[in-house]
Design an enzyme around this catalytic site. Sequence first.
Site, PDB file in Angstrom:
ATOM      1  N   CYS A   1     -20.931  74.231  54.054  1.00 16.03           N
ATOM      2  CA  CYS A   1     -21.270  75.586  54.484  1.00 16.03           C
ATOM      3  C   CYS A   1     -21.912  75.511  55.876  1.00 16.03           C
ATOM      4  CB  CYS A   1     -22.243  76.184  53.462  1.00 16.03           C
ATOM      5  SG  CYS A   1     -22.931  77.748  53.980  1.00 16.03           S
TER       6      CYS A   1
ATOM      7  N   ALA B   1      -7.173  44.847  65.457  1.00 14.62           N
ATOM      8  CA  ALA B   1      -7.886  44.566  64.204  1.00 14.62           C
ATOM      9  C   ALA B   1      -6.937  44.086  63.104  1.00 14.62           C
ATOM     10  CB  ALA B   1      -8.612  45.834  63.748  1.00 14.62           C
TER      11      ALA B   1
ATOM     12  N   TYR C   1      -9.113  70.429  63.044  1.00 11.58           N
ATOM     13  CA  TYR C   1      -9.417  69.445  61.987  1.00 11.58           C
ATOM     14  C   TYR C   1      -8.341  69.447  60.905  1.00 11.58           C
ATOM     15  CZ  TYR C   1     -13.753  68.023  64.056  1.00 11.58           C
ATOM     16  OH  TYR C   1     -14.666  67.485  64.926  1.00 11.58           O
TER      17      TYR C   1
ATOM     18  N   ASP D   1     -12.182  59.063  58.529  1.00 12.57           N
ATOM     19  CA  ASP D   1     -10.846  59.066  57.913  1.00 12.57           C
ATOM     20  C   ASP D   1     -10.777  58.474  56.505  1.00 12.57           C
ATOM     21  OD1 ASP D   1     -10.909  56.269  58.302  1.00 12.57           O
ATOM     22  OD2 ASP D   1      -9.769  56.374  60.172  1.00 12.57           O
TER      23      ASP D   1
ATOM     24  N   GLN E   1     -18.001  54.687  61.973  1.00  8.28           N
ATOM     25  CA  GLN E   1     -18.105  55.970  62.680  1.00  8.28           C
ATOM     26  C   GLN E   1     -16.909  56.853  62.340  1.00  8.28           C
ATOM     27  OE1 GLN E   1     -19.294  55.025  67.065  1.00  8.28           O
ATOM     28  NE2 GLN E   1     -18.483  53.152  66.174  1.00  8.28           N
TER      29      GLN E   1
ATOM     30  N   CYS F   1     -22.756  81.819  49.738  1.00  6.44           N
ATOM     31  CA  CYS F   1     -23.456  82.704  50.681  1.00  6.44           C
ATOM     32  C   CYS F   1     -22.512  83.502  51.581  1.00  6.44           C
ATOM     33  CB  CYS F   1     -24.418  81.889  51.542  1.00  6.44           C
ATOM     34  SG  CYS F   1     -23.594  80.896  52.773  1.00  6.44           S
TER      35      CYS F   1
ATOM     36  N   HIS G   1     -20.594  59.377  60.500  1.00  4.27           N
ATOM     37  CA  HIS G   1     -20.164  60.655  61.086  1.00  4.27           C
ATOM     38  C   HIS G   1     -19.528  61.595  60.076  1.00  4.27           C
ATOM     39  CE1 HIS G   1     -20.026  58.764  65.415  1.00  4.27           C
ATOM     40  NE2 HIS G   1     -21.250  58.927  64.951  1.00  4.27           N
TER      41      HIS G   1
ATOM     42  N   THR H   1     -14.556  49.716  68.404  1.00  5.71           N
ATOM     43  CA  THR H   1     -15.382  50.822  68.912  1.00  5.71           C
ATOM     44  C   THR H   1     -15.699  50.589  70.381  1.00  5.71           C
ATOM     45  OG1 THR H   1     -17.446  52.075  68.720  1.00  5.71           O
ATOM     46  CG2 THR H   1     -17.515  49.759  67.991  1.00  5.71           C
TER      47      THR H   1
END
Length: 251
Positions: free
Chosen positions: A127, A231, A67, A104, A101, A150, A119, A188
């Site tokens: 956490c 698009a 990520y 970004d 969805q 925690c 999403h 999509t």
Amino acid sequence: MIHIPAGLADLVAGAKSIAALTGAGVSAESGISTFRDAHGLWSRFNPDEVATREAFLRDPVKVWDWYAERRVQIALAEPHAGHYALVEMERRSREFALVTQNIDEMHRRAGTKRLIELHGSISRVKCFDEDVVVDEWDATGEVPPRCPQCGSRLRPDVVWFGESLPIDALGEAIAAAQRCDVFISVGTSGLVEPAASLPFEALRARAAIIEVNPEETPVSPFVRYALRAPAGEALPALVRAAWPGSELIGG
Ligand code: OAD
């Protein structure tokens, strides 16, 4: 130059309520990878190894780093004419909601106000144990970092396979699909639930479906109009045809 039929322009301009659903394809021209195209992320990576809770428990460093790389790609990207056309559509239409969805934040950066992120967002972390968004943590160099409350690991605030969608966002998305009279599906593949069901919710409520996608998808047989173009070309052309004189950034 893409041709917009007069009936399509009138349909959009006359809509009482427009709901748009976007997927990875809307950001492809910004240089952000899609998932299922020939060179998409899922052709190079196994989602079971980077996009599930089990993957994170098995190898948190690998998932965090995956990520982190995507965060860099996204940070370097800019919204394009298609994102800005959706901002103008919101400004011109009577009622508008954009369900995405994508994680970004391109729509937010372009200026869309009524944005429903199904999403999550790659720019936030939360956490792992307590599921609360965390804004600051100690930079100890540990990967992934730890929750300052925690001590459990932090993870991106995105929806992984097997996880539920944020309940409020999903409720708002379904409501937008049910009350719109024009539903626009953009970029999509329509293969991931529950987002994939939204155009069918709209259809049941008698909305006209428009699809913007160079390729056909499961919703294609049910659309009133299909714009088989990227698009970044199709959306500015559509907005300009619906509302002549629209001021479009990049379009
Ligand atoms: P996909 O990669 O499945 O589909 C991208 C779609 O965009 C395809 O139908 C392409 O034909 C189309 N496309 C490509 N370039 C385009 C362009 N320039 N303009 C318009 N359309 C274009 O991506 P999604 O449908 O967004 O979920 O995938 C849905 C979910 O699956 C993602 O949110 C992600 C993924 O696994 C999670 O990570 C939970």
